[in-house]
Design a protein around this motif. Structure first.
Motif, PDB file in Angstrom:
ATOM      1  N   ILE A   1       0.410  13.400 -12.877  1.00  0.00           N
ATOM      2  CA  ILE A   1       1.443  12.357 -12.923  1.00  0.00           C
ATOM      3  C   ILE A   1       1.839  11.983 -11.492  1.00  0.00           C
ATOM      4  N   ARG A   2       1.802  10.683 -11.204  1.00  0.00           N
ATOM      5  CA  ARG A   2       2.132  10.275  -9.843  1.00  0.00           C
ATOM      6  C   ARG A   2       3.641  10.132  -9.638  1.00  0.00           C
ATOM      7  N   ILE A   3       4.077  10.506  -8.447  1.00  0.00           N
ATOM      8  CA  ILE A   3       5.488  10.393  -8.085  1.00  0.00           C
ATOM      9  C   ILE A   3       5.592   9.475  -6.861  1.00  0.00           C
ATOM     10  N   LEU A   4       6.233   8.330  -7.051  1.00  0.00           N
ATOM     11  CA  LEU A   4       6.392   7.359  -5.967  1.00  0.00           C
ATOM     12  C   LEU A   4       7.722   7.595  -5.253  1.00  0.00           C
ATOM     13  N   TYR A   5       7.752   7.260  -3.968  1.00  0.00           N
ATOM     14  CA  TYR A   5       9.028   7.260  -3.248  1.00  0.00           C
ATOM     15  C   TYR A   5       9.533   5.824  -3.140  1.00  0.00           C
ATOM     16  N   GLY A   6      10.835   5.615  -3.281  1.00  0.00           N
ATOM     17  CA  GLY A   6      11.408   4.285  -3.081  1.00  0.00           C
ATOM     18  C   GLY A   6      12.718   4.358  -2.332  1.00  0.00           C
ATOM     19  N   GLY A   7      12.977   3.363  -1.498  1.00  0.00           N
ATOM     20  CA  GLY A   7      14.226   3.297  -0.728  1.00  0.00           C
ATOM     21  C   GLY A   7      13.925   2.982   0.713  1.00  0.00           C
ATOM     22  N   SER A   8      14.000   1.665   1.062  1.00  0.00           N
ATOM     23  CA  SER A   8      13.756   1.215   2.438  1.00  0.00           C
ATOM     24  C   SER A   8      12.398   1.656   2.973  1.00  0.00           C
ATOM     25  N   ALA A   9      11.397   1.668   2.109  1.00  0.00           N
ATOM     26  CA  ALA A   9      10.024   1.880   2.593  1.00  0.00           C
ATOM     27  C   ALA A   9       9.551   0.578   3.241  1.00  0.00           C
ATOM     28  N   THR A  10       8.925   0.695   4.404  1.00  0.00           N
ATOM     29  CA  THR A  10       8.497  -0.475   5.182  1.00  0.00           C
ATOM     30  C   THR A  10       7.116  -0.195   5.782  1.00  0.00           C
ATOM     31  N   PRO A  11       6.497  -1.221   6.402  1.00  0.00           N
ATOM     32  CA  PRO A  11       5.222  -0.954   7.074  1.00  0.00           C
ATOM     33  C   PRO A  11       5.361   0.122   8.158  1.00  0.00           C
ATOM     34  N   ASN A  12       6.560   0.278   8.717  1.00  0.00           N
ATOM     35  CA  ASN A  12       6.742   1.258   9.803  1.00  0.00           C
ATOM     36  C   ASN A  12       6.788   2.705   9.336  1.00  0.00           C
ATOM     37  N   ASN A  13       7.381   2.949   8.167  1.00  0.00           N
ATOM     38  CA  ASN A  13       7.518   4.359   7.766  1.00  0.00           C
ATOM     39  C   ASN A  13       6.554   4.773   6.645  1.00  0.00           C
ATOM     40  N   ILE A  14       5.776   3.806   6.126  1.00  0.00           N
ATOM     41  CA  ILE A  14       4.961   4.124   4.946  1.00  0.00           C
ATOM     42  C   ILE A  14       3.898   5.181   5.240  1.00  0.00           C
ATOM     43  N   GLY A  15       3.310   5.126   6.435  1.00  0.00           N
ATOM     44  CA  GLY A  15       2.227   6.056   6.761  1.00  0.00           C
ATOM     45  C   GLY A  15       2.706   7.498   6.666  1.00  0.00           C
ATOM     46  N   GLU A  16       3.861   7.760   7.265  1.00  0.00           N
ATOM     47  CA  GLU A  16       4.373   9.127   7.258  1.00  0.00           C
ATOM     48  C   GLU A  16       4.764   9.567   5.846  1.00  0.00           C
ATOM     49  N   LEU A  17       5.372   8.649   5.105  1.00  0.00           N
ATOM     50  CA  LEU A  17       5.753   8.998   3.729  1.00  0.00           C
ATOM     51  C   LEU A  17       4.505   9.361   2.913  1.00  0.00           C
ATOM     52  N   LEU A  18       3.480   8.509   3.021  1.00  0.00           N
ATOM     53  CA  LEU A  18       2.286   8.730   2.194  1.00  0.00           C
ATOM     54  C   LEU A  18       1.484   9.955   2.618  1.00  0.00           C
ATOM     55  N   SER A  19       1.749  10.454   3.822  1.00  0.00           N
ATOM     56  CA  SER A  19       0.997  11.636   4.267  1.00  0.00           C
ATOM     57  C   SER A  19       1.535  12.926   3.639  1.00  0.00           C
ATOM     58  N   GLN A  20       2.671  12.839   2.960  1.00  0.00           N
ATOM     59  CA  GLN A  20       3.240  14.044   2.340  1.00  0.00           C
ATOM     60  C   GLN A  20       2.467  14.406   1.068  1.00  0.00           C
ATOM     61  N   LYS A  21       2.392  15.709   0.845  1.00  0.00           N
ATOM     62  CA  LYS A  21       1.561  16.232  -0.225  1.00  0.00           C
ATOM     63  C   LYS A  21       1.900  15.672  -1.615  1.00  0.00           C
ATOM     64  N   ASP A  22       3.175  15.547  -1.897  1.00  0.00           N
ATOM     65  CA  ASP A  22       3.562  15.143  -3.252  1.00  0.00           C
ATOM     66  C   ASP A  22       4.050  13.697  -3.346  1.00  0.00           C
ATOM     67  N   ILE A  23       3.834  12.912  -2.310  1.00  0.00           N
ATOM     68  CA  ILE A  23       4.215  11.490  -2.365  1.00  0.00           C
ATOM     69  C   ILE A  23       2.955  10.676  -2.666  1.00  0.00           C
ATOM     70  N   ASP A  24       2.935  10.106  -3.853  1.00  0.00           N
ATOM     71  CA  ASP A  24       1.706   9.469  -4.349  1.00  0.00           C
ATOM     72  C   ASP A  24       1.749   7.953  -4.252  1.00  0.00           C
ATOM     73  N   GLY A  25       2.733   7.444  -3.519  1.00  0.00           N
ATOM     74  CA  GLY A  25       2.825   6.006  -3.381  1.00  0.00           C
ATOM     75  C   GLY A  25       4.264   5.613  -3.163  1.00  0.00           C
ATOM     76  N   ALA A  26       4.534   4.310  -3.251  1.00  0.00           N
ATOM     77  CA  ALA A  26       5.894   3.847  -2.991  1.00  0.00           C
ATOM     78  C   ALA A  26       6.274   2.716  -3.926  1.00  0.00           C
ATOM     79  N   LEU A  27       7.576   2.683  -4.234  1.00  0.00           N
ATOM     80  CA  LEU A  27       8.173   1.559  -4.947  1.00  0.00           C
ATOM     81  C   LEU A  27       8.985   0.806  -3.891  1.00  0.00           C
TER      82      LEU A  27
END
Ligand code: PGA
Length: 256
Positions: free
Chosen positions: A211-237
């Protein structure tokens, strides 16, 4: 289990039908979507759009492997529920997913854990992909209640679900939505890991780990790379940044 990253745009109450062709044209061009047929196998892209745009967005997006989602649904199939839209209604126009329990709906439209559970069930019954949103307020975080609140919301939403074929969760801390103040990658990962543990406990390894778990909340082109590099972050809303086709295209590229 391999989880393909998902970039989901949430347009909220924005855009008109006349904006659609231009938006998707620019977006596909900026991603290079039609130049590389393998992209739709390597990243899932979805846009949750207002009800008036659903029928027109589907033919512009779905043939290219991009999903169109509703932002809300009612749990009943039909009936005396003025102003509501049911799952068969969105399915009829080709929509294959829906957000459920976004914090703006919990905050402004009296959505509760109970209605979120009913909507999640209805959407799975009709084979429409539910993206169930959870997240704590700033007050709850400062009181040290983040894990309790998120665990309660996840358990309540899934209380009546035995074997979710396809289900997505979105962790969206309320204090990070639309504020320009994203959770740090470490803060987000901590909660995602907790949710992953809960899913494993509820559904066992083979379902819980898929089951994928997305992160949401002020995700932008600037911070998306670091967010997506986390083990349990499977994408973004993504709210604000998904309204700009070039910005959202950069975020999709970052997921590849
Ligand atoms: P934001 O919104 O990216 O504008 O913070 C996210 C959301 O509400 O889904």
């Amino acid at each position: 289990m391999k989880r393909i990253k998902m970039l989901a745009g949430n347009w909220k109450m924005n855009k008109l039908n006349r904006d659609l062709a231009g938006f998707f044209g620019t977006f596909f061009e900026a991603v290079g979507w039609h130049q590389d047929e393998s992209l739709s196998d390597r990243v899932d892209v979805l846009f949750a759009v207002p009800p008036t745009l659903l029928a027109h967005a589907v033919p512009l997006a779905e043939p290219s492997g991009v999903r169109i989602a509703a932002q809300n649904i009612h749990w009943e199939t039909a009936g005396a529920f003025t102003g509501e839209v049911s799952v068969p209604m969105i399915k009829e126009v080709g929509v294959s997913a829906t957000l459920i329990g976004h914090s703006e709906r919990r905050q402004y439209f009296a959505e509760t854990d109970v209605t979120v559970a009913k909507k999640t069930k209805a959407s799975l019954v009709h084979e429409v992909l539910p993206i169930v949103c959870v997240g704590e307020t700033l007050e709850q975080r400062e009181a040290g209640l983040t894990q309790d609140v998120v665990a309660r919301q996840v358990k309540a939403a899934l209380a009546d679900i035995q074997d979710p074929k396809d289900l997505i969760l979105a962790y969206e801390p309320v204090w990070a939505i639309g504020t320009g103040r994203s959770a740090s990658a470490a803060q987000a990962q901590e909660v995602h890991a907790e949710i992953r543990g809960l899913l494993l406990a509820l559904f066992g390894h083979s379902i819980g780990s898929g089951i994928r778990i997305l992160y949401g909340g002020s995700a932008t082109p600037n911070n998306i790379g670091e967010l997506l590099s986390q083990k349990d972050i499977d994408g973004a809303l993504v709210g604000g940044a998904s309204l700009k086709p070039e910005d959202f295209a950069k975020m999709v590229r970052a997921a590849l």
